[in-house]
Design an enzyme around this catalytic site. Structure first.
Site, PDB file in Angstrom:
ATOM      1  N   ARG A  88      -0.175  18.360   4.781  1.00 29.54           N
ATOM      2  CA  ARG A  88       0.623  17.665   5.788  1.00 29.54           C
ATOM      3  C   ARG A  88       1.439  18.628   6.642  1.00 29.54           C
ATOM      4  NH1 ARG A  88       0.988  12.444   3.059  1.00 29.54           N
ATOM      5  NH2 ARG A  88       2.001  10.856   4.302  1.00 29.54           N
ATOM      6  N   ARG A 127       1.907  -4.376   4.919  1.00 28.05           N
ATOM      7  CA  ARG A 127       1.018  -3.975   3.813  1.00 28.05           C
ATOM      8  C   ARG A 127       1.521  -4.445   2.455  1.00 28.05           C
ATOM      9  NH1 ARG A 127      -0.678   2.299   4.740  1.00 28.05           N
ATOM     10  NH2 ARG A 127       1.378   2.724   3.877  1.00 28.05           N
ATOM     11  N   ARG A 161       5.355  -1.090  -0.799  1.00 29.97           N
ATOM     12  CA  ARG A 161       5.955   0.228  -0.955  1.00 29.97           C
ATOM     13  C   ARG A 161       7.361   0.243  -0.381  1.00 29.97           C
ATOM     14  NH1 ARG A 161       1.611   4.618   1.067  1.00 29.97           N
ATOM     15  NH2 ARG A 161       3.557   5.486   1.870  1.00 29.97           N
ATOM     16  N   ARG A 172       8.391   8.387   9.511  1.00 34.66           N
ATOM     17  CA  ARG A 172       7.148   8.990   8.996  1.00 34.66           C
ATOM     18  C   ARG A 172       6.226   9.389  10.147  1.00 34.66           C
ATOM     19  NH1 ARG A 172       5.564   4.272   5.158  1.00 34.66           N
ATOM     20  NH2 ARG A 172       3.612   5.387   4.839  1.00 34.66           N
TER      21      ARG A 172
HETATM   22  P1  AMP Z   1       1.576   8.583   1.731  1.00 36.64           P
HETATM   23  O1  AMP Z   1       1.294   7.686   0.589  1.00 36.64           O
HETATM   24  O2  AMP Z   1       0.477   9.617   1.940  1.00 36.64           O
HETATM   25  O3  AMP Z   1       1.907   7.846   3.012  1.00 36.64           O
HETATM   26  O4  AMP Z   1       2.886   9.433   1.350  1.00 36.64           O
HETATM   27  C1  AMP Z   1       4.123   8.797   1.131  1.00 36.64           C
HETATM   28  C2  AMP Z   1       5.252   9.808   1.178  1.00 36.64           C
HETATM   29  O5  AMP Z   1       5.056  10.798   0.150  1.00 36.64           O
HETATM   30  C3  AMP Z   1       5.362  10.607   2.470  1.00 36.64           C
HETATM   31  O6  AMP Z   1       6.095   9.913   3.480  1.00 36.64           O
HETATM   32  C4  AMP Z   1       6.114  11.857   1.982  1.00 36.64           C
HETATM   33  O7  AMP Z   1       7.484  11.592   1.767  1.00 36.64           O
HETATM   34  C5  AMP Z   1       5.486  12.091   0.608  1.00 36.64           C
HETATM   35  N1  AMP Z   1       4.272  12.950   0.686  1.00 36.64           N
HETATM   36  C6  AMP Z   1       2.980  12.599   0.392  1.00 36.64           C
HETATM   37  N2  AMP Z   1       2.149  13.632   0.560  1.00 36.64           N
HETATM   38  C7  AMP Z   1       2.911  14.673   0.997  1.00 36.64           C
HETATM   39  C8  AMP Z   1       2.635  16.018   1.371  1.00 36.64           C
HETATM   40  N3  AMP Z   1       1.364  16.513   1.355  1.00 36.64           N
HETATM   41  N4  AMP Z   1       3.678  16.805   1.755  1.00 36.64           N
HETATM   42  C9  AMP Z   1       4.940  16.340   1.777  1.00 36.64           C
HETATM   43  N5  AMP Z   1       5.280  15.067   1.461  1.00 36.64           N
HETATM   44  C10 AMP Z   1       4.277  14.238   1.062  1.00 36.64           C
END
Ligand code: AMP
Length: 220
Positions: A88, A127, A161, A172
């Site tokens: 990311r 969602r 979530r 985000r």
């Molecule tokens: P997601 O389920 O991929 O939308 O991730 C949810 C949250 O987890 C994100 O908004 C970040 O706070 C954290 N997160 C997930 N993957 C990463 C990553 N590769 N680097 C940093 N934070 C992450």
């Protein structure tokens, strides 16, 4: 086949990753899911991640890189993997290159699911997931066939979530444009990126993903 799935929050990475997992027999590794499991377990890492996730901020690179590095060493990754939500940041992308080289692995392709920001706020805010099997639903776009009952496992409890609200989604999206979008150009230099139009229906997006991956398999 080893691949990275890029796309803004709400682009449908998780949904498409599950379908790729079934159709191409590769394992989905979602850093978001791993972090949510850490938060539920109450571990020190989970406690550190919790506040950042609720604010829509990224957790520190070192935490994520270590987590993925250890995870990729497990046997179930041998048949190939889909990285969903990682890398990311550019620092994570270059750490991934290094760790893959050390493990004698490489990426076969990077799929970028492209979407419009404003549509994402609506998509994400509606969602929900089955609390039992994790099947994803949406208040407007994908309701269970029988109201309140999961199509897949028949359970009747659904969860949302903590970070799926309009305010956090905007944070985000901001993080995505600032930190994650530059990764597309990084992988483009290596000719790895395949673009997917994420504004189509779920099935139409799957069709594009499937044909991109078949082409990748043919190209060897
Ligand atoms: P997601 O389920 O991929 O939308 O991730 C949810 C949250 O987890 C994100 O908004 C970040 O706070 C954290 N997160 C997930 N993957 C990463 C990553 N590769 N680097 C940093 N934070 C992450």
């Amino acid at each position: 086949m080893n691949l990275v799935l890029l796309g803004a929050p709400g682009a449908g990475k998780g949904t498409q990753a599950k379908r790729i997992e079934e159709n191409f027999h590769v394992l989905q590794l979602s850093t978001g899911d791993m972090l949510r499991a850490e938060v539920r377990s109450g571990s020190p890492r989970g406690q550190q991640a919790d506040a950042l996730m609720k604010a829509g901020r990224l957790v520190p690179d070192e935490m994520i890189v270590g987590m993925i590095d250890r995870r990729l060493d497990r046997d179930d990754c041998r048949g190939g993997f889909i990285l969903d939500g990682f890398p990311r940041t550019l620092a994570q992308a270059s750490a991934l290159d290094e760790m893959l080289a050390k493990k004698g692995l490489k990426l076969d392709t990077v799929l970028s699911i492209d979407v419009d920001d404003e549509a994402m706020v609506e998509r994400i805010s509606g969602r929900l997931t089955c609390a039992n099997c994790g099947e994803g639903y949406h208040d407007s776009f994908k309701r269970p066939k029988i109201e309140g009952i999961c199509d897949v496992c028949g359970a009747s409890r659904f969860v949302r979530r903590a970070d799926d609200n309009a305010e956090t989604v905007r944070a985000r999206l901001k993080e995505y444009h600032a930190q994650t979008e530059p990764i597309i150009a990084y992988y483009d230099k290596g000719g790895l990126v395949r673009r997917i139009d994420g504004m189509r229906s779920i099935d139409q997006v799957t069709a594009q993903v499937t044909s991109a991956l078949k082409e990748c398999v043919r190209a060897g």
